[in-house]
Write a protein that holds these residues in place. Structure first.
Motif, short mmCIF file in Angstrom:
data_model
loop_
_atom_site.label_atom_id
_atom_site.label_comp_id
_atom_site.label_asym_id
_atom_site.label_seq_id
_atom_site.Cartn_x
_atom_site.Cartn_y
_atom_site.Cartn_z
N ASN A 1 23.08 -39.67 30.29
CA ASN A 1 22.25 -40.77 29.82
C ASN A 1 20.99 -40.91 30.67
OD1 ASN A 1 21.71 -43.30 28.27
ND2 ASN A 1 21.87 -44.14 30.35
N THR B 1 17.30 -40.65 29.19
CA THR B 1 16.55 -41.90 29.00
C THR B 1 15.73 -42.37 30.20
OG1 THR B 1 18.36 -43.33 29.74
CG2 THR B 1 18.35 -42.71 27.42
N HIS C 1 9.24 -40.24 23.18
CA HIS C 1 9.70 -41.55 22.73
C HIS C 1 10.13 -41.55 21.28
CE1 HIS C 1 9.98 -44.70 25.56
NE2 HIS C 1 9.05 -44.09 26.28
N ILE D 1 13.63 -40.05 21.12
CA ILE D 1 14.66 -41.01 21.51
C ILE D 1 14.90 -42.04 20.40
CG2 ILE D 1 15.15 -42.95 23.09
CD1 ILE D 1 15.41 -40.35 24.48
N LEU E 1 19.96 -46.08 24.72
CA LEU E 1 18.83 -45.54 23.96
C LEU E 1 18.13 -46.64 23.19
CD1 LEU E 1 20.41 -42.37 22.29
CD2 LEU E 1 18.70 -42.39 24.09
#
Lengths: 424, 430
Positions: free
Chosen positions: A114, A118, A192, A195, A223
């Motif tokens: 993660n 992120t 971006h 994601i 997320l």
């Protein structure tokens, strides 16, 4: 192996869990789907930049030390092309806790993944400049390095030539030109977008408890998702194409003769499974027409194969030959292709192909990576066949259907990588 | 007599049994696996280029590439070839030849016992004719050409030519297009008779199989085959290898995008195999990780300066009568990489690594070893190659645990010397 468990998570994320007691590791893969659009070079660069560091593990040294401490957990990122889409992958393979004195390995892996995805290391609100520059250079070198593997290079070139004016000609790792004019701010925006809007599938394979995995992912994944984008379908050209020949010269010892075909068949067509059998009879291993006739009977090549680019409806024949025997090799290869269409397929050839396909499908259950690739394929095609379903369907294919589908397969491009004169 | 070994930590068992004919059979039960894998291997590879043939007194030298050629030819039968048999049964057969062994194997997901009969049958049934030997030359010539164009392969084989003066490991496994044309059926039979006696071979099986049935079936099969005379220990002749490297720098030009390199260190501490070799192999794998692994300072420095990329990797090869460590990759400036690596080695000799780092790398090795057992193919192949070095894979984990920091330092100082190294490079042809 138990059946696959599919759960829908918040943010339109699909979690696929394949619990299997026999594996000694847990294999985790986060797969983001991207259109193979004009940002394809940006897409290819993003995983490489993210791999360099994140909050808590800011550089390779820290990441390396963390992975070593986790009993040599494997972590890698990558990009693959499935039809006219790119899959951006973040993968870990860690030893199952039951084999180590240390607990919490699985939880830490989800936490780490993660972070990588992120929480990249930023500088002036975009990716760190030195990381981007180094990875640009590395990616450029990887693109150019395609030439080092002549078999792979010649196949890729054949595809590029035959799909010249289609999205599919885009190389999975991007283009050198795009890298040279790369805009760092845009790179961060594309990230971006990845994601927030890319369809995301998470796969977990191993001796795990599905409820626990679900909880670990819910607790770790952070997320910022918005509406998921729909990726346009790959275009399968169905119109008749004019046969072309492309010859490229290089300083090599062995010539590569590759032939690209349009199968005019999509994975979703009912003719697709007969096509799989077709490709196996023609060139899917030592039982195939190409192996027997090009290699064993004529001694023209060490390797000669046929394989499908299933998501794009193409078939590629590849062979490595002596330049002087080019005409003879081409004739024998085309004779095999024509025999398929004429229905000159023995029961033995047909049965051997069915056996080879089902053996390899059954065998896929023993490799976490292959299992994930199979089910990832389903997410692309929308199919919901399990491996066992597919095996059953393959066994129902009839010889007549194979001969029938042969009529759809048309030569598009004959590509020859030829030694320069005097290079031997 | 069946022998059961258990490794509680790995949760694995191994059954071994010696057949009357002298063949050692090993079975690794893998409940839950769909595939079965069987590998039948002889301790005979490209390095065995000089030996005393079975029943003779004088040694002979055979053409380069003959072990590999023999591997190709065994698939041929009086009636057709063996691929057809496997195809009917749905198995995937293959074979490989390396420096020290030739192995025939198949993967099946059904009809396992029938496939096993096919495997043990055809390897025991050579059929060489002038015609089928000639036919194979064209195929193998194309295989050799394919490798000539493969820079990853070339950089490695060129390195071996640089490291060794006389040892046959410096020769290409498949030989050359010229050497394979010297091969005929008489020499093939001579090699076959010498090296393919079951007592010089190993059968290794992994999968969800019935152990007793496998052993019974193999015993019966060999009892029906004509009794072959077993030689005593095969006499293999190795040329005397001089100390030091043959060349410290080797370069070849090929159609590549940018330079490739392999920096090798020749090991002169020859163990002859056994526990000492196993310890040495693991120690060197740990050393290479500590020296230039992903969490080392030097890796980060080289990577951030753009001198190496993710293609960089290391490997230690430890065999009974030779050994070497290799660091390889792609780089715009291999000579600079080599010089930085030499400096780092010098520095570490006076200022070695932390003990913590060593313990961490040991954990990594343990994890890697556990992971290996996911794959029935990799486990089996590793097992067999280790048996041929008189080592046992089940000893691996304990050996990692027992290796001391002092041993690492001693081994590091012994092997990693510039004077015993060679830099092999592939540079782009313009």
């Amino acid at each position: 192996m138990s059946d696959i468990i599919i759960k829908k998570l918040e943010g339109n994320i699909n979690l696929h869990i394949i619990p299997d007691k026999k594996f000694k590791t847990v294999y985790i893969s986060y797969c983001f789907h991207r259109d193979l659009d004009k940002d394809y070079t940006y897409n290819a660069l993003i995983p490489a930049v993210l791999k360099r560091g994140c909050e808590g593990y800011e550089n390779q040294k820290k990441i390396g030390a963390f992975l070593e401490e986790q009993y040599g957990a494997l972590f890698d990122v990558g990009v693959q092309k499935l039809g006219e889409r790119q899959i951006l992958r973040f993968t870990m393979d860690l030893v199952n806790e039951t084999y180590t004195p240390k607990d919490g390995l699985l939880a830490q892996s989800f936490y780490f993944l993660n972070r990588i995805i992120t929480k990249p290391v930023l500088e002036n609100s975009i990716f760190r400049e030195d990381y981007v520059n180094q990875e640009k250079e590395n990616l450029k070198n990887r693109i150019l390095a395609m030439i080092n593997d002549k078999m792979q290079y010649s196949i890729e070139r054949c595809i590029q030539e035959m799909c010249k004016n289609e999205k599919y000609s885009r190389f999975v790792l991007g283009s050198v030109e795009d890298l040279e004019s790369l805009d760092s701010e845009r790179l961060y925006r594309v990230y971006h977008d990845m994601i927030a809007t890319s369809p995301l599938d998470i796969f977990v394979v191993g001796d795990v408890d599905a409820e626990k995995v679900l909880l670990l992912i819910k607790n770790s994944l952070d997320l910022d998702r918005s509406q998921t984008k729909i990726i346009s379908e790959t275009i399968i050209k169905r119109v008749g194409v004019k046969q072309r020949q492309v010859i490229e010269e290089m300083d090599v010892a062995q010539a590569k003769l590759n032939i690209g075909f349009r199968t005019n068949t999509s994975v979703k067509d009912k003719e697709y499974l007969p096509l799989v059998v077709y490709a196996s009879v023609l060139g899917g291993g030592p039982h195939s027409k190409l192996f027997i006739n090009v290699r064993e009977r004529s001694s023209l090549a060490y390797y000669a194969f046929a394989r499908l680019e299933k998501y794009k409806g193409l078939m590629l024949i590849g062979s490595g030959i002596d330049q002087k025997q080019y005409q003879q090799a081409l004739e024998i290869i085309m004779e095999q292709v024509n025999d398929m269409e004429k229905g000159n397929i023995t029961d033995m050839e047909f049965t051997a192909a069915i056996n080879a396909i089902t053996t390899s499908l059954r065998g896929a259950k023993d490799e976490p990576g292959q299992l994930v690739n199979y089910y990832l394929g389903n997410t692309v095609t929308g199919a919901s066949y399990s491996l066992d379903d597919l095996i059953e369907e393959i066994m129902k294919v009839k010889l007549e259907e194979v001969v029938e589908v042969a009529k759809r397969v048309k030569v598009d491009t004959v590509y020859l990588l030829s030694p320069k004169e005097g290079s031997l | 007599m069946e022998n059961l070994m258990e490794n509680k930590l790995l949760k694995e068992k191994l059954i071994s049994h010696k057949l009357k004919v002298g063949l050692n059979v090993y079975i690794l039960p893998k409940p839950g696996y769909s595939r079965q894998f069987a590998i039948y291997a002889t301790q005979y590879g490209s390095n065995d280029s000089q030996f005393v043939p079975l029943g003779k007194k004088e040694p002979i030298t055979v053409p380069d590439g003959i072990a590999h050629f023999l591997e190709h030819k065994l698939f041929e039968e009086e009636e057709g070839n063996i691929f057809d048999e496997y195809a009917k049964l749905g198995a995937q057969p293959n074979a490989f030849t390396n420096f020290n062994m030739t192995a025939y194997h198949f993967t099946s997901t059904g009809n396992f016992y029938e496939c096993l009969d096919v495997l043990l049958g055809f390897v025991g049934r050579p059929y060489f004719t002038d015609e089928n030997v000639e036919k194979e030359k064209g195929i193998i010539a194309q295989e050799i050409r394919m490798y000539e164009d493969n820079p990853y392969w070339r950089v490695y084989f060129n390195l071996l030519k640089g490291l060794y003066h006389e040892h046959p490991v410096r020769k290409d496994i498949a030989g050359t297009v010229e050497s394979i044309y010297k091969i005929n059926k008489e020499i093939l039979y001579e090699c076959y008779r010498t090296f393919y006696h079951p007592s010089n071979m190993v059968l290794f099986i992994a999968g969800d199989v019935d152990t007793d049935r496998v052993i019974k079936q193999a015993e019966e099969l060999f009892s029906k085959q004509p009794v072959k005379e077993a030689g005593s220990e095969i006499e293999r002749i190795l040329p005397e290898e001089e100390k030091g490297v043959a060349q410290s720098r080797v370069e070849e030009k090929l159609a590549v995008s940018r330079p490739m390199f392999a920096l090798g260190f020749k090991d002169e501490d020859i163990t002859g195999g056994g526990d000492r070799l196993l310890e040495k192999i693991i120690a060197n794998e740990i050393i290479l990780d500590m020296l230039v692994g992903p969490s080392s300072d030097i890796y980060s420095n080289l990577y951030e300066e753009g001198l190496i990329d993710s293609s960089f990797g290391t490997d230690y090869t430890g065999e009974k009568n030779y050994g070497h460590a290799i660091m390889s990759g792609q780089s715009s400036d291999p000579e600079k990489v080599a010089s930085i690596l030499y400096d780092e080695i010098d520095k570490r000799k006076s200022k070695p690594w932390d003990q913590d780092y060593f313990e961490r790398i040991k954990k990594k090795k343990m994890g890697q070893h556990i992971r290996l057992f996911n794959s029935i193919e990799s486990t089996s192949i590793r097992f067999v190659s280790m048996l041929f070095k008189d080592t046992h894979l089940f000893d691996y984990y304990q050996t990692i645990e027992s290796i001391t920091y002092d041993l690492i330092i001693q081994e590091f100082k012994q092997l990693y010397n510039k004077s015993n190294s060679c830099l092999s490079m592939i540079v782009p042809k313009i």
